[in-house]
Design a protein around this motif. Structure first.
Motif, PDB file in Angstrom:
ATOM      1  N   ARG B  94       0.827  -1.203   0.000  1.00 44.81           N
ATOM      2  CA  ARG B  94       0.000   0.000   0.000  1.00 44.81           C
ATOM      3  C   ARG B  94       0.868   1.263   0.000  1.00 44.81           C
ATOM      4  O   ARG B  94       0.636   2.196  -0.757  1.00 44.81           O
ATOM      5  CB  ARG B  94      -0.885  -0.025   1.258  1.00 44.81           C
ATOM      6  CG  ARG B  94      -1.837   1.112   1.405  1.00 44.81           C
ATOM      7  CD  ARG B  94      -2.335   1.192   2.823  1.00 44.81           C
ATOM      8  NE  ARG B  94      -1.244   1.491   3.740  1.00 44.81           N
ATOM      9  CZ  ARG B  94      -1.327   1.361   5.079  1.00 44.81           C
ATOM     10  NH1 ARG B  94      -2.435   0.888   5.616  1.00 44.81           N
ATOM     11  NH2 ARG B  94      -0.316   1.680   5.843  1.00 44.81           N
ATOM     12  N   ASP B  95       1.920   1.242   0.824  1.00 47.37           N
ATOM     13  CA  ASP B  95       2.798   2.413   0.904  1.00 47.37           C
ATOM     14  C   ASP B  95       3.475   2.683  -0.430  1.00 47.37           C
ATOM     15  O   ASP B  95       3.585   3.833  -0.867  1.00 47.37           O
ATOM     16  CB  ASP B  95       3.855   2.202   2.001  1.00 47.37           C
ATOM     17  CG  ASP B  95       3.223   2.266   3.385  1.00 47.37           C
ATOM     18  OD1 ASP B  95       2.046   2.702   3.475  1.00 47.37           O
ATOM     19  OD2 ASP B  95       3.882   1.883   4.375  1.00 47.37           O
ATOM     20  N   SER B  96       3.920   1.601  -1.088  1.00 48.71           N
ATOM     21  CA  SER B  96       4.586   1.782  -2.387  1.00 48.71           C
ATOM     22  C   SER B  96       3.626   2.356  -3.413  1.00 48.71           C
ATOM     23  O   SER B  96       3.968   3.283  -4.162  1.00 48.71           O
ATOM     24  CB  SER B  96       5.121   0.448  -2.902  1.00 48.71           C
ATOM     25  OG  SER B  96       5.950  -0.136  -1.951  1.00 48.71           O
ATOM     26  N   VAL B  97       2.410   1.778  -3.455  1.00 46.34           N
ATOM     27  CA  VAL B  97       1.424   2.254  -4.433  1.00 46.34           C
ATOM     28  C   VAL B  97       1.075   3.705  -4.143  1.00 46.34           C
ATOM     29  O   VAL B  97       1.045   4.545  -5.055  1.00 46.34           O
ATOM     30  CB  VAL B  97       0.155   1.368  -4.405  1.00 46.34           C
ATOM     31  CG1 VAL B  97      -0.920   1.954  -5.304  1.00 46.34           C
ATOM     32  CG2 VAL B  97       0.486  -0.047  -4.850  1.00 46.34           C
ATOM     33  N   LEU B 101       1.519   6.858  -6.638  1.00 43.47           N
ATOM     34  CA  LEU B 101       0.349   7.639  -7.056  1.00 43.47           C
ATOM     35  C   LEU B 101       0.529   9.114  -6.705  1.00 43.47           C
ATOM     36  O   LEU B 101       0.187  10.000  -7.486  1.00 43.47           O
ATOM     37  CB  LEU B 101      -0.934   7.090  -6.405  1.00 43.47           C
ATOM     38  CG  LEU B 101      -1.423   5.743  -6.937  1.00 43.47           C
ATOM     39  CD1 LEU B 101      -2.665   5.299  -6.162  1.00 43.47           C
ATOM     40  CD2 LEU B 101      -1.734   5.811  -8.421  1.00 43.47           C
ATOM     41  N   GLN B 102       1.077   9.376  -5.530  1.00 47.61           N
ATOM     42  CA  GLN B 102       1.277  10.766  -5.114  1.00 47.61           C
ATOM     43  C   GLN B 102       2.329  11.446  -5.978  1.00 47.61           C
ATOM     44  O   GLN B 102       2.188  12.599  -6.364  1.00 47.61           O
ATOM     45  CB  GLN B 102       1.705  10.820  -3.646  1.00 47.61           C
ATOM     46  CG  GLN B 102       0.495  10.837  -2.727  1.00 47.61           C
ATOM     47  CD  GLN B 102       0.822  10.305  -1.352  1.00 47.61           C
ATOM     48  OE1 GLN B 102       1.987  10.237  -0.959  1.00 47.61           O
ATOM     49  NE2 GLN B 102      -0.216   9.932  -0.624  1.00 47.61           N
ATOM     50  N   HIS B 103       3.352  10.687  -6.351  1.00 41.36           N
ATOM     51  CA  HIS B 103       4.402  11.181  -7.222  1.00 41.36           C
ATOM     52  C   HIS B 103       3.784  11.642  -8.538  1.00 41.36           C
ATOM     53  O   HIS B 103       4.071  12.710  -9.055  1.00 41.36           O
ATOM     54  CB  HIS B 103       5.404  10.048  -7.469  1.00 41.36           C
ATOM     55  CG  HIS B 103       6.544  10.445  -8.345  1.00 41.36           C
ATOM     56  ND1 HIS B 103       7.565  11.239  -7.897  1.00 41.36           N
ATOM     57  CD2 HIS B 103       6.808  10.163  -9.635  1.00 41.36           C
ATOM     58  CE1 HIS B 103       8.424  11.427  -8.891  1.00 41.36           C
ATOM     59  NE2 HIS B 103       7.990  10.790  -9.959  1.00 41.36           N
ATOM     60  N   LYS B 104       2.865  10.820  -9.054  1.00 40.55           N
ATOM     61  CA  LYS B 104       2.196  11.112 -10.316  1.00 40.55           C
ATOM     62  C   LYS B 104       1.364  12.394 -10.194  1.00 40.55           C
ATOM     63  O   LYS B 104       1.394  13.245 -11.067  1.00 40.55           O
ATOM     64  CB  LYS B 104       1.286   9.930 -10.673  1.00 40.55           C
ATOM     65  CG  LYS B 104       0.913   9.874 -12.135  1.00 40.55           C
ATOM     66  CD  LYS B 104       0.130   8.603 -12.440  1.00 40.55           C
ATOM     67  CE  LYS B 104      -1.155   8.955 -13.130  1.00 40.55           C
ATOM     68  NZ  LYS B 104      -2.295   8.214 -12.674  1.00 40.55           N
TER      69      LYS B 104
END
Lengths: 171, 112
Positions: B94-97, B101-104
């Motif tokens: 979850r943390d990786s996803v 997503l936030q990076h995007k």
């Protein structure tokens, strides 16, 4: 409110049974028992005859196709399938049905067969052998029918010989 | 997304049972009331059946005050272990996803 009292629910269950006919027997029985118990529980909170509420209960449950598709999904590789034990009374019923024993076997096949089916239904997937019990019951009824036919035939034969042997004296 | 939901649903069931035993209807209602899971109630029963066959849950019949006996589900030791393994993996996943997503999202903001 009784599950079987509402035509909408009856339709739904009939549909579900038809769609589920492709599942292995013990999985199907278990699924149907669970869905029936669910409806029983959900409909108890619904006033009788409230069609909208009944429809919403069925909508939340999902379509029979969707449910059966979820049940039919193959299990992940490497896992063994659990096969429930076969009901002993069902086997006994079948054997008694096959070995007629002058009609006594048929009576035993019927008694054991019906009891086996009740137990299997109650186990909700924990036992299999419902089709064995059904065959036992069918054989049992055939055996009883044969017994009745034989008895009737014997009676007719006896009556016929009685009248033929009795006719010279009366005529 | 639907594959992801399907894959995680069984652990949601195990997580609910970790708090204590529940009967089918209760379990199914609790799950279906979670908006994000978007699950049809009826499809949870086959899942419960699978968990039982995989020996992650056990069932027992108990009398009910209001109607016929209810089938209760409870967690086995194997189920508890499976849940613990999943929870560890899930948090990292979850943390990786989330990070990606936030990076995007930040990328999109810069473009504007």
């Amino acid at each position: 409110m009784n599950v079987n009292a509402d035509p909408l629910v009856e339709d739904y269950l009939r549909h579900l049974e038809a769609v589920a006919s492709g599942l292995p027997e013990y999985r199907r029985e278990e699924l149907l028992a669970e869905i029936r118990a669910h409806l029983d529980e959900a409909l108890r909170q619904v006033p009788a005859g409230d069609e909208t509420a009944v429809r919403s209960v069925l909508d939340r449950l999902g379509s029979p196709e969707e449910i059966v598709a979820a049940a039919a999904e193959p299990m992940p590789a490497g896992q063994f399938a659990y096969v429930p034990p076969t009901n002993g009374l069902a086997i006994a019923s079948l054997l008694f049905g096959i070995f007629w024993f002058g009609g006594i076997g048929s009576v035993a096949a019927l008694v054991l067969g019906y009891r086996a089916r009740r137990e299997i239904r109650k186990s909700a997937g924990g036992q299999r052998g419902s089709s064995l019990a059904t065959i036992g019951i069918v054989l049992g009824w055939i055996g009883i029918a044969l017994l009745v036919i034989a008895a009737v035939a014997a009676f007719v034969l006896l009556a016929a010989t009685a009248t033929t042997s009795g006719s010279p004296t009366t005529g | 997304m639907s594959q992801l939901r399907k894959g995680t649903l069984e652990y949601c069931v195990l997580a609910l049972l970790e708090e204590g035993q529940r009967y089918g209807f209760e379990l199914v209602r609790t799950l279906s009331e979670e908006d994000g899971l978007m699950v049809s109630e009826g499809t949870i029963y086959p899942l419960l059946s699978r968990l039982r066959r995989d020996l992650l849950v056990e069932t027992s019949w108990q009398e009910s005050e209001t109607g016929p006996p209810r089938r209760y589900y409870h967690l086995t030791d194997a189920g508890r272990r499976a849940l613990a393994d999943f929870s560890d993996g899930w948090i990292k996943f979850r943390d990786s996803v989330d990070a990606l997503l936030q990076h995007k999202e930040k990328g999109h903001e810069r473009e504007r």
